[in-house]
Scaffold this motif. Structure first.
Motif, PDB file in Angstrom:
ATOM      1  N   LEU A 187     -37.955 -67.589  53.010  1.00 54.72           N
ATOM      2  CA  LEU A 187     -38.452 -68.466  51.948  1.00 54.72           C
ATOM      3  C   LEU A 187     -39.977 -68.445  51.921  1.00 54.72           C
ATOM      4  CD1 LEU A 187     -38.244 -70.664  49.772  1.00 54.72           C
ATOM      5  CD2 LEU A 187     -38.062 -72.353  51.632  1.00 54.72           C
ATOM      6  N   PHE A 188     -40.599 -68.536  53.091  1.00 51.04           N
ATOM      7  CA  PHE A 188     -42.060 -68.520  53.156  1.00 51.04           C
ATOM      8  C   PHE A 188     -42.616 -67.220  52.567  1.00 51.04           C
ATOM      9  CE2 PHE A 188     -42.464 -71.614  57.014  1.00 51.04           C
ATOM     10  CZ  PHE A 188     -41.930 -72.624  56.227  1.00 51.04           C
ATOM     11  N   GLU A 189     -41.945 -66.105  52.843  1.00 54.10           N
ATOM     12  CA  GLU A 189     -42.400 -64.821  52.298  1.00 54.10           C
ATOM     13  C   GLU A 189     -42.324 -64.827  50.769  1.00 54.10           C
ATOM     14  OE1 GLU A 189     -39.801 -62.158  54.305  1.00 54.10           O
ATOM     15  OE2 GLU A 189     -41.010 -62.089  56.145  1.00 54.10           O
ATOM     16  N   LYS A 190     -41.253 -65.405  50.219  1.00 54.42           N
ATOM     17  CA  LYS A 190     -41.121 -65.498  48.763  1.00 54.42           C
ATOM     18  C   LYS A 190     -42.227 -66.365  48.178  1.00 54.42           C
ATOM     19  CE  LYS A 190     -36.068 -64.959  48.437  1.00 54.42           C
ATOM     20  NZ  LYS A 190     -34.823 -65.646  48.021  1.00 54.42           N
ATOM     21  N   LEU A 191     -42.529 -67.461  48.858  1.00 56.12           N
ATOM     22  CA  LEU A 191     -43.552 -68.380  48.365  1.00 56.12           C
ATOM     23  C   LEU A 191     -44.934 -67.734  48.390  1.00 56.12           C
ATOM     24  CD1 LEU A 191     -42.172 -71.608  50.026  1.00 56.12           C
ATOM     25  CD2 LEU A 191     -42.656 -71.373  47.580  1.00 56.12           C
ATOM     26  N   VAL A 192     -45.243 -67.008  49.451  1.00 57.01           N
ATOM     27  CA  VAL A 192     -46.537 -66.327  49.543  1.00 57.01           C
ATOM     28  C   VAL A 192     -46.647 -65.260  48.456  1.00 57.01           C
ATOM     29  CG1 VAL A 192     -47.937 -64.779  50.957  1.00 57.01           C
ATOM     30  CG2 VAL A 192     -46.909 -66.819  51.980  1.00 57.01           C
ATOM     31  N   ALA A 193     -45.573 -64.517  48.240  1.00 55.29           N
ATOM     32  CA  ALA A 193     -45.584 -63.491  47.192  1.00 55.29           C
ATOM     33  C   ALA A 193     -45.764 -64.127  45.817  1.00 55.29           C
ATOM     34  CB  ALA A 193     -44.287 -62.694  47.237  1.00 55.29           C
ATOM     35  N   PHE A 194     -45.110 -65.263  45.580  1.00 53.60           N
ATOM     36  CA  PHE A 194     -45.232 -65.988  44.317  1.00 53.60           C
ATOM     37  C   PHE A 194     -46.677 -66.456  44.115  1.00 53.60           C
ATOM     38  CE2 PHE A 194     -45.178 -70.120  42.106  1.00 53.60           C
ATOM     39  CZ  PHE A 194     -44.567 -69.773  40.921  1.00 53.60           C
ATOM     40  N   ALA A 195     -47.282 -67.000  45.171  1.00 51.34           N
ATOM     41  CA  ALA A 195     -48.656 -67.494  45.088  1.00 51.34           C
ATOM     42  C   ALA A 195     -49.634 -66.354  44.809  1.00 51.34           C
ATOM     43  CB  ALA A 195     -49.026 -68.214  46.380  1.00 51.34           C
ATOM     44  N   LYS A 196     -49.422 -65.216  45.452  1.00 50.53           N
ATOM     45  CA  LYS A 196     -50.301 -64.071  45.216  1.00 50.53           C
ATOM     46  C   LYS A 196     -50.159 -63.558  43.785  1.00 50.53           C
ATOM     47  CE  LYS A 196     -50.767 -62.268  49.911  1.00 50.53           C
ATOM     48  NZ  LYS A 196     -50.582 -61.095  50.797  1.00 50.53           N
ATOM     49  N   MET A 217     -41.648 -73.244  62.742  1.00 48.52           N
ATOM     50  CA  MET A 217     -42.250 -72.190  61.939  1.00 48.52           C
ATOM     51  C   MET A 217     -43.536 -72.667  61.289  1.00 48.52           C
ATOM     52  SD  MET A 217     -38.947 -70.512  60.003  1.00 48.52           S
ATOM     53  CE  MET A 217     -38.429 -72.122  59.392  1.00 48.52           C
ATOM     54  N   SER A 218     -44.382 -71.707  60.974  1.00 50.62           N
ATOM     55  CA  SER A 218     -45.608 -71.950  60.225  1.00 50.62           C
ATOM     56  C   SER A 218     -45.651 -70.983  59.052  1.00 50.62           C
ATOM     57  CB  SER A 218     -46.835 -71.740  61.111  1.00 50.62           C
ATOM     58  OG  SER A 218     -48.017 -71.618  60.336  1.00 50.62           O
ATOM     59  N   LEU A 219     -46.125 -71.463  57.908  1.00 53.64           N
ATOM     60  CA  LEU A 219     -46.315 -70.589  56.756  1.00 53.64           C
ATOM     61  C   LEU A 219     -47.251 -69.437  57.091  1.00 53.64           C
ATOM     62  CD1 LEU A 219     -45.889 -70.104  53.665  1.00 53.64           C
ATOM     63  CD2 LEU A 219     -47.905 -71.536  53.295  1.00 53.64           C
ATOM     64  N   LEU A 220     -48.181 -69.685  58.016  1.00 55.72           N
ATOM     65  CA  LEU A 220     -49.186 -68.682  58.355  1.00 55.72           C
ATOM     66  C   LEU A 220     -48.618 -67.534  59.180  1.00 55.72           C
ATOM     67  CD1 LEU A 220     -52.172 -71.074  59.157  1.00 55.72           C
ATOM     68  CD2 LEU A 220     -51.560 -69.996  56.979  1.00 55.72           C
ATOM     69  N   GLN A 221     -47.331 -67.612  59.540  1.00 60.90           N
ATOM     70  CA  GLN A 221     -46.677 -66.492  60.206  1.00 60.90           C
ATOM     71  C   GLN A 221     -46.450 -65.314  59.253  1.00 60.90           C
ATOM     72  OE1 GLN A 221     -43.722 -69.495  62.162  1.00 60.90           O
ATOM     73  NE2 GLN A 221     -43.380 -67.569  63.220  1.00 60.90           N
ATOM     74  N   VAL A 222     -46.451 -65.593  57.958  1.00 65.30           N
ATOM     75  CA  VAL A 222     -46.212 -64.545  56.971  1.00 65.30           C
ATOM     76  C   VAL A 222     -47.454 -63.665  56.842  1.00 65.30           C
ATOM     77  CG1 VAL A 222     -45.697 -64.070  54.541  1.00 65.30           C
ATOM     78  CG2 VAL A 222     -44.573 -65.985  55.716  1.00 65.30           C
ATOM     79  N   ASP A 223     -47.258 -62.358  56.877  1.00 64.13           N
ATOM     80  CA  ASP A 223     -48.382 -61.431  56.711  1.00 64.13           C
ATOM     81  C   ASP A 223     -49.089 -61.690  55.375  1.00 64.13           C
ATOM     82  OD1 ASP A 223     -47.855 -60.197  59.110  1.00 64.13           O
ATOM     83  OD2 ASP A 223     -46.680 -58.565  58.235  1.00 64.13           O
ATOM     84  N   GLY A 224     -50.398 -61.821  55.433  1.00 62.73           N
ATOM     85  CA  GLY A 224     -51.183 -62.032  54.223  1.00 62.73           C
ATOM     86  C   GLY A 224     -51.223 -63.455  53.731  1.00 62.73           C
TER      87      GLY A 224
END
Length: 234
Positions: A187-196, A217-224
């Motif tokens: 989910l975090f990866e999807k959210l980061v991709a959406f934000a970018k 978990m932390s959102l900051l674990q997602v690359d980028g």
């Protein structure tokens, strides 16, 4: 009487303030009340914590103004916490700022990034302060629904159908309050991709990652994620 600022015309009493008044009224009437409004600790700090606070008050410079960025040792401790618990590498000098609480962070982030008329994606249900601060700075709340059928996660198809051209900030928070949904790295990866994709500042309000949870978990674990995201924690 001195006239107040126009922005106060759209500000209502804080949600929990009115609810707690209702709770006190019901309690005074003898009603059996279980207060689930605010997660205020019901156990006092351990003696070790109390002793440490007393000792800190006796430090030579304890009476002076402190650093605007917090003590270097505190920021280093926070960086170590993120490394040890989330595997996230943070620079204590440039990527960490101690706050008095999440409300302060929500206000400062909003003041720093939002202009009047900008839009803010706010989860429904979610923390009432997101809406209060958005209104206070003259921005516009845009609610996105979290539904049980979707595990209390954002509906990305519905979000993509919105006009996102004026959206500047998106608030989120997992483990989620009040549903308890834990979220996931996927989910975090999807959210980061959406934000970018839409040039949106994504902010994860993350005070509950260790509550009844063996996999914090932390959102900051997602690359980028650092390119588009901030995280509040406590």
């Amino acid at each position: 009487m001195i006239t107040t600022a126009k922005r106060l015309e759209i500000i209502e009493e804080y949600y929990f303030s009115s609810k707690l008044r209702e709770v006190r009224q019901l309690a005074s009437e003898g009603k059996p009340i279980i207060n689930m409004g605010i997660g205020s600790p019901d156990l006092k700090p351990s003696q070790a914590v109390i002793d440490a606070v007393v000792l800190a008050m006796q430090e030579e410079n304890a009476h002076q103004y402190q650093s605007y960025q917090g003590l270097p040792e505190l920021r280093q401790g926070m960086a170590d916490f993120y490394e040890n618990n989330y595997g996230v590498d943070l620079n204590p000098n440039t990527e960490i700022l101690p706050l008095m609480g999440s409300k302060e962070g929500i206000m400062h982030i909003s003041l720093a990034f939002l202009n009047e008329g900008d839009q803010v994606l706010i989860p429904n249900p979610g923390y009432p302060t997101y809406t209060s601060v958005t209104n206070l700075v003259g921005a516009v709340p845009v609610y996105y629904d979290l539904k049980e059928a979707n595990n209390w996660e954002p509906d990305f198809e519905a979000l993509e159908k919105l006009d996102l051209s004026k959206v500047k900030i998106m608030w989120m928070g997992y483990p989620h309050m009040p549903t308890g949904a834990r979220g996931s790295l996927q989910l975090f990866e999807k959210l980061v991709a959406f934000a970018k994709k839409h040039n949106i500042l994504l902010i994860n309000d993350n005070p509950y990652s260790f509550v009844l949870n063996d996999n914090p978990m932390s959102l900051l674990q997602v690359d980028g994620a650092k390119e588009v995201a901030l995280e509040l924690n406590s």
